[in-house]
Design a protein around this motif. Structure first.
Motif, PDB file in Angstrom:
ATOM      1  N   ALA A  89     -32.326  51.708  -9.452  1.00 44.44           N
ATOM      2  CA  ALA A  89     -31.735  52.665  -7.842  1.00 44.44           C
ATOM      3  C   ALA A  89     -29.729  52.568  -7.850  1.00 44.44           C
ATOM      4  O   ALA A  89     -29.318  52.438  -8.977  1.00 44.44           O
ATOM      5  N   PRO A  90     -29.675  53.853  -7.001  1.00 41.06           N
ATOM      6  CA  PRO A  90     -28.653  54.701  -7.225  1.00 41.06           C
ATOM      7  C   PRO A  90     -27.943  53.642  -6.838  1.00 41.06           C
ATOM      8  O   PRO A  90     -26.047  53.743  -7.441  1.00 41.06           O
ATOM      9  N   ASP A  91     -27.377  52.456  -5.339  1.00 40.11           N
ATOM     10  CA  ASP A  91     -26.666  52.576  -5.460  1.00 40.11           C
ATOM     11  C   ASP A  91     -26.119  50.819  -6.717  1.00 40.11           C
ATOM     12  O   ASP A  91     -25.910  50.005  -6.272  1.00 40.11           O
ATOM     13  N   ARG A  92     -27.226  50.338  -7.173  1.00 37.92           N
ATOM     14  CA  ARG A  92     -26.678  50.133  -8.605  1.00 37.92           C
ATOM     15  C   ARG A  92     -25.680  50.619 -10.158  1.00 37.92           C
ATOM     16  O   ARG A  92     -25.632  50.165 -10.567  1.00 37.92           O
ATOM     17  N   CYS A  93     -25.955  52.174  -9.720  1.00 42.02           N
ATOM     18  CA  CYS A  93     -25.344  52.578 -10.690  1.00 42.02           C
ATOM     19  C   CYS A  93     -24.156  52.550 -10.510  1.00 42.02           C
ATOM     20  O   CYS A  93     -23.196  52.788 -10.008  1.00 42.02           O
ATOM     21  N   TYR A 119     -35.682  53.141 -14.470  1.00 40.90           N
ATOM     22  CA  TYR A 119     -34.744  54.212 -12.639  1.00 40.90           C
ATOM     23  C   TYR A 119     -33.724  52.962 -12.195  1.00 40.90           C
ATOM     24  O   TYR A 119     -34.153  52.404 -10.995  1.00 40.90           O
ATOM     25  N   GLU A 146     -36.045  53.515  -2.132  1.00 41.67           N
ATOM     26  CA  GLU A 146     -34.358  52.538  -2.285  1.00 41.67           C
ATOM     27  C   GLU A 146     -33.796  54.427  -3.373  1.00 41.67           C
ATOM     28  O   GLU A 146     -32.994  54.475  -3.883  1.00 41.67           O
ATOM     29  N   ARG A 147     -35.159  55.099  -4.589  1.00 39.69           N
ATOM     30  CA  ARG A 147     -34.633  56.102  -4.867  1.00 39.69           C
ATOM     31  C   ARG A 147     -35.014  57.276  -4.449  1.00 39.69           C
ATOM     32  O   ARG A 147     -34.716  58.216  -4.979  1.00 39.69           O
ATOM     33  N   ASP A 148     -35.111  57.505  -2.844  1.00 36.27           N
ATOM     34  CA  ASP A 148     -35.524  58.621  -2.641  1.00 36.27           C
ATOM     35  C   ASP A 148     -36.880  59.507  -3.548  1.00 36.27           C
ATOM     36  O   ASP A 148     -36.103  60.508  -3.212  1.00 36.27           O
ATOM     37  N   TRP A 149     -38.002  58.889  -3.744  1.00 36.91           N
ATOM     38  CA  TRP A 149     -38.939  59.545  -4.198  1.00 36.91           C
ATOM     39  C   TRP A 149     -39.596  59.820  -3.364  1.00 36.91           C
ATOM     40  O   TRP A 149     -40.698  59.985  -3.938  1.00 36.91           O
TER      41      TRP A 149
END
Lengths: 109, 109, 109, 109
Positions: free
Chosen positions: A105-109, A103, B19-22
């Motif tokens: 992290a979004p900022d690493r995508c 999973y 970080e994933r807004d969970w």
């Protein structure tokens, strides 16, 4: 620093079981069943609650009950590690690394 | 010394979820369900095994699988404590004391 | 003939819940939690038993307890089918056919 | 009329297990574990859903998955009754009567 250090509880749980001759009952199979029962006792507290009610549970008369169930879960988790000679901290470190890959992290995508 | 110290894992799990807004998904109700699912994945490993086979599981190809499931259980347990601001070490101390009263060791009877 | 006919129980369970205004609580999410709690109460009966002891449970003082837990499981299963308008008999027929393909009997191999 | 009639499924499940020589594995202890695993697979579907989302699950791509899990639960429930020679309909009748006494309907209070 370790992510999770269960040294004290591992020793206390082992001695507790030893003094009561519970070793023969503490197979991983049986301990996994006992752990699932304790988790269900936690689930039971929340089964008819809304999510918001569950977020406020520690302000209700169930607070001690919740703490006791989480403690039971921690105790059986550590007994399982004892029974199988598992280093829980190393297992958690490896799993967090797996999760970070699975999973991103979004900022690493 | 603490019986169980989850400081490092608590911080790591909180940051991972942040970080994933969970956060919105991590109500105690939902986390208790997720924990029960992880425990069932451990139970599944042992469901058709004899107790003796379960005692030898770490010498089989299931060893990594077992370690991963125990890690997942530890992670969700700590996330539940985060979500409800529970001091797990204090809860475990109190529960061990309760257990000692409930199940006195034979030599103290 | 149907494999499983729950018509009578489905009607009785629906009326029971209706008379008590339990409908709002009976979301599939909540009912799945309640079902898991009932199953854990069955697991609890067997957690420290050997397999052989579990085979003889109906000759012990736990016999009524076992019957009650199995009944609770059946009741929640049927309430889940009610809540999601699922035809359980059709679902079972389809699953048995899947299982027969997945696990062919030895003499058909 | 019976509340629940599992005659057909009981026979089919017994024959299925017999053809595969699964009898030795089907102790009540093991079957209770397997049942808990199947229920957890249902819980997993709903763990991050809101209650409203869970009410609409049959309109989503998870519909077949839900039907399969409920079927698996029904099959293990019936195998447990087979293994312990329990009359599930009689058990359900007795439990519904107990529930009616435990939770009287409001208009009867």
């Amino acid at each position: 620093m370790k992510l999770i250090d269960t040294t004290g509880l591992a020793a206390a749980a082992a001695q507790f079981a030893h003094e009561r001759d519970w070793g023969p009952y503490h197979s991983p199979k049986n301990l996994s069943m006992a752990l699932s029962v304790e988790v269900a006792e936690l689930v039971e507290i929340f089964q008819w609650s809304t999510e918001d009610e569950s977020r406020a549970v520690m302000e209700t008369g169930e607070a001690d009950h919740v703490r006791q169930e989480l403690a039971d879960i921690a105790i059986y988790l550590v007994q399982l590690c004892n029974a199988m000679k598992i280093d829980l901290n190393a297992a958690v470190e490896a799993k967090l690394a797996m999760n970070a890959r699975k999973y991103p992290a979004p900022d690493r995508c």
